[in-house]
Design a protein around this motif. Structure first.
Motif, PDB file in Angstrom:
ATOM      1  N   ILE A 103       0.846  -1.192   0.000  1.00  0.00           N
ATOM      2  CA  ILE A 103       0.000   0.000   0.000  1.00  0.00           C
ATOM      3  C   ILE A 103       0.881   1.243   0.000  1.00  0.00           C
ATOM      4  CG2 ILE A 103      -1.766   1.267   1.304  1.00  0.00           C
ATOM      5  CD1 ILE A 103      -2.765  -1.428   2.341  1.00  0.00           C
ATOM      6  N   GLY A 104       0.552   2.188  -0.877  1.00  0.00           N
ATOM      7  CA  GLY A 104       1.341   3.401  -1.019  1.00  0.00           C
ATOM      8  C   GLY A 104       1.120   4.393   0.101  1.00  0.00           C
ATOM      9  N   SER A 105       0.991   5.662  -0.254  1.00  0.00           N
ATOM     10  CA  SER A 105       0.899   6.740   0.731  1.00  0.00           C
ATOM     11  C   SER A 105      -0.368   7.558   0.543  1.00  0.00           C
ATOM     12  CB  SER A 105       2.119   7.657   0.614  1.00  0.00           C
ATOM     13  OG  SER A 105       3.319   6.946   0.854  1.00  0.00           O
ATOM     14  N   GLY A 106      -0.821   8.183   1.635  1.00  0.00           N
ATOM     15  CA  GLY A 106      -1.930   9.119   1.567  1.00  0.00           C
ATOM     16  C   GLY A 106      -3.295   8.487   1.369  1.00  0.00           C
ATOM     17  N   ASN A 107      -3.427   7.200   1.626  1.00  0.00           N
ATOM     18  CA  ASN A 107      -4.719   6.536   1.482  1.00  0.00           C
ATOM     19  C   ASN A 107      -5.530   6.639   2.766  1.00  0.00           C
ATOM     20  OD1 ASN A 107      -4.296   5.070  -1.219  1.00  0.00           O
ATOM     21  ND2 ASN A 107      -2.483   4.462  -0.047  1.00  0.00           N
TER      22      ASN A 107
END
Length: 256
Positions: free
Chosen positions: A52-56
């Protein structure tokens, strides 16, 4: 520094970035990676294989990288990739891949509404809006900037083009080409997504060109003849080439 509720479980082998908020009763399994600045509200499950990336922002009841609902799955080591700045609402489920593709992918800046399902090996683009209780079967591909309304049922292996608008309650087992509205029963071509294209800055001349391409495509009984007519009579912009390539490469056939 991450803010992790004492009521959450984070496996010691999970890899977390910085400034994440992990709410109570969240579960983060081993072999998972979480970037920076994510918000996991209460009762979120991040299963084995999640990337999972960022800012979610992930809402209560969501389950990411779940075991595929596929009887052919034999426990192979697969993953689920989620990009950046997505809003994943309540009870959304996203399965990880199988041996077929190995990965389920969700891009950036998407809104996945409550209770929708993304099955194994799907590839979802970016800037999508996907409505409540919509279900994608395995190995579905959705291109960028599509809007898919609520309670849509999509057959496995289908391809949904970019900039489309799909009416609520549709069910289909063929590909939906780009720039159009799909609706009615059975699901069929219902015109150009005029409002959506204007919102994305398409000029009137380009919209007319796209409309003419579909007029030619659907006026011929055989799609290959329609493509031939488009190539001979219209300016081949990148948008028209996208339509040609999409239809020519369709394995399930396009909606008519």
């Amino acid at each position: 520094m991450n803010q992790i509720s004492p009521l959450a479980f984070v496996h010691p082998e999970a890899k977390l970035g910085d400034n994440n908020i992990i709410g109570p009763f969240c579960y983060i399994d081993r072999n998972t990676v979480l970037g920076d600045n994510n918000v996991l509200q209460n009762n979120v499950t991040i299963n084995y294989g999640a990337r999972i990336g960022s800012g979610n922002e992930i809402f209560p009841g969501a389950s990411i990288s779940t075991k595929p609902q596929d009887l052919k799955f034999k426990g192979e080591d697969t993953i689920c990739e989620v990009g950046n700045n997505n809003s994943i609402r309540e009870n959304v489920t996203i399965s990880r891949g199988t041996a077929s593709r190995g990965t389920t992918k969700v891009g950036d800046n998407n809104l996945l509404m409550e209770n929708m399902h993304v099955a194994h090996d799907c590839i979802l683009g970016s800037r999508l809006i996907i409505g409540n209780s919509t279900k994608f079967a395995g190995e579905v591909t959705v291109d960028d900037n599509a809007i898919i309304s609520a309670v849509v049922l999509c057959h496995q292996f289908c391809h949904i083009g970019g900039y489309v608008m799909i009416q609520g309650g549709c069910r289909f087992s063929q590909d939906i080409p780009p720039y159009i509205i799909a609706g009615k029963e059975p699901t069929r071509y219902a015109g150009i997504n005029l409002v959506g294209l204007r919102r994305h800055g398409f000029s009137n001349d380009l919209i007319d060109l796209i409309h003419n391409a579909y007029r030619m495509l659907y006026s011929e009984g055989i799609l290959a003849e329609g493509i031939k007519k488009i190539k001979s009579e219209l300016q081949i912009t990148p948008e028209i080439q996208y339509i040609i390539d999409f239809v020519s490469s369709s394995k399930r056939g396009i909606i008519r």
